[in-house]
Design an enzyme around this catalytic site. Structure first.
Site, short mmCIF file in Angstrom:
data_model
loop_
_atom_site.label_atom_id
_atom_site.label_comp_id
_atom_site.label_asym_id
_atom_site.label_seq_id
_atom_site.Cartn_x
_atom_site.Cartn_y
_atom_site.Cartn_z
N SER A 70 -8.71 5.15 3.05
CA SER A 70 -10.06 4.65 2.81
C SER A 70 -10.90 5.68 2.03
CB SER A 70 -10.70 4.28 4.16
OG SER A 70 -11.90 3.56 3.97
N ASP B 210 -7.55 -6.92 4.59
CA ASP B 210 -8.57 -5.88 4.75
C ASP B 210 -9.95 -6.47 4.44
OD1 ASP B 210 -10.27 -3.59 4.31
OD2 ASP B 210 -8.50 -2.38 3.88
N HIS C 191 -7.49 -2.96 7.70
CA HIS C 191 -7.89 -1.61 7.29
C HIS C 191 -7.58 -0.56 8.35
CE1 HIS C 191 -10.13 0.74 4.34
NE2 HIS C 191 -10.82 1.34 5.30
#
Length: 281
Positions: free
Chosen positions: A148, A224, A257
């Protein structure tokens, strides 16, 4: 001076959590090191992980399930904190996507952030020097990856410093932060209102003008929730086409995610780094 917070036997190696006084941030910084069993006899390649928003130096080591594979491959794993802490700068703890836990791995240029938020220099120079001084890590075999915000940090660090970082990969990275709300918020505050200054910290813009010399691996979950608004992997693919960057960007149906996604593909990433680092003479 290095402070040992705790150490634990793990897959024949040693999992340790440490602290030191950082010259770049001017604060105490925490980091974690997994030394595989091979490090008891010789220096080994070191792979640095940058975590995402709200995480810290322990997140990857406790959630990713990487140590077993690192022990098999003879890779040292290093994870640092995601920002300086304990400063109580105005606004540094008011939101989860800015300030504490959210450095975006840049060197801030705006006050008061520029005094301590120098995470790019910390990751690129200070932390590797510390690791190579105190642990059996090979200076000429150094890789970086992240998740991320940390995926953004890993890509940008390697693209800006390809001579220092010999392999790179990312999980669900922020690929084009100058055009994403998270990135715009952080960059405007850390780097100032001039959007031109932001471009030096955007992986897609960097990649479009200069290719990294080796293949980059990126994994992205199609489930995600941040995919379209924040992560924008299409921009990275377009940049790779422009510069001729070797890029292996894999999309996975159903994955989100979380670290369940990271766990699923962590072995592939460690194998990617091991192959590129072992190829260096």
């Amino acid at each position: 001076m290095l402070e040992t917070r705790s150490e634990h036997a793990c897959f024949g190696g040693r999992m340790g959590y440490y602290s030191h006084a950082s010259t770049q941030t001017g604060t105490k910084m925490n980091f974690a090191v997994y030394a595989p069993p091979q490090a008891q006899h010789a220096a080994v390649p070191a792979l640095y992980f940058l975590a995402g928003l709200t995480c810290n130096d322990e997140t990857f080591m406790t959630k990713a399930g990487a140590q077993r594979v690192a022990a098999e491959l003879g890779l040292m794993l290093v994870a640092c904190d995601t920002s300086p802490r304990g400063l109580n700068d105005p606004g540094d703890s008011e939101s989860w996507d800015f300030g504490v836990g959210a450095s975006f791995y840049v060197d801030a240029t705006q006050q008061p952030w520029s005094r301590h938020y120098r995470m790019a220099s910390y990751v690129n120079t200070e932390l590797p020097a510390l690791i190579e001084q105190h642990f059996p890590a090979q200076p000429g075999r150094r890789g970086i990856f992240g998740h991320s915000m940390g995926g953004h940090g890993a890509l940008v660090t390697a693209l800006r410093n390809p001579e220092r970082w010999h392999s790179v990969s990312a999980f669900a990275p922020l690929c084009n932060p100058v055009n994403a709300p998270w990135g715009q918020k952080a960059f405007a505050t850390y780097l100032g209102a001039d959007a031109q200054a932001w471009q030096a910290w955007d992986a897609s813009l960097l990649m479009s003008v200069r290719a990294y010399p080796r293949t980059i691996l990126v994994d992205q979950g199609e489930g995600d929730k941040f995919l379209a608004r924040e992560l924008q992997p299409d921009a990275l693919e377009a940049a790779a086409r422009t510069s001729g960057q070797p890029l292996k960007l894999r999309r996975h149906a159903g994955y989100d995610h979380s670290y369940y996604f990271v766990q699923t593909f962590i072995a592939d990433h460690l194998a990617h780094h091991a192959a590129q680092l072992s190829a260096r003479q």
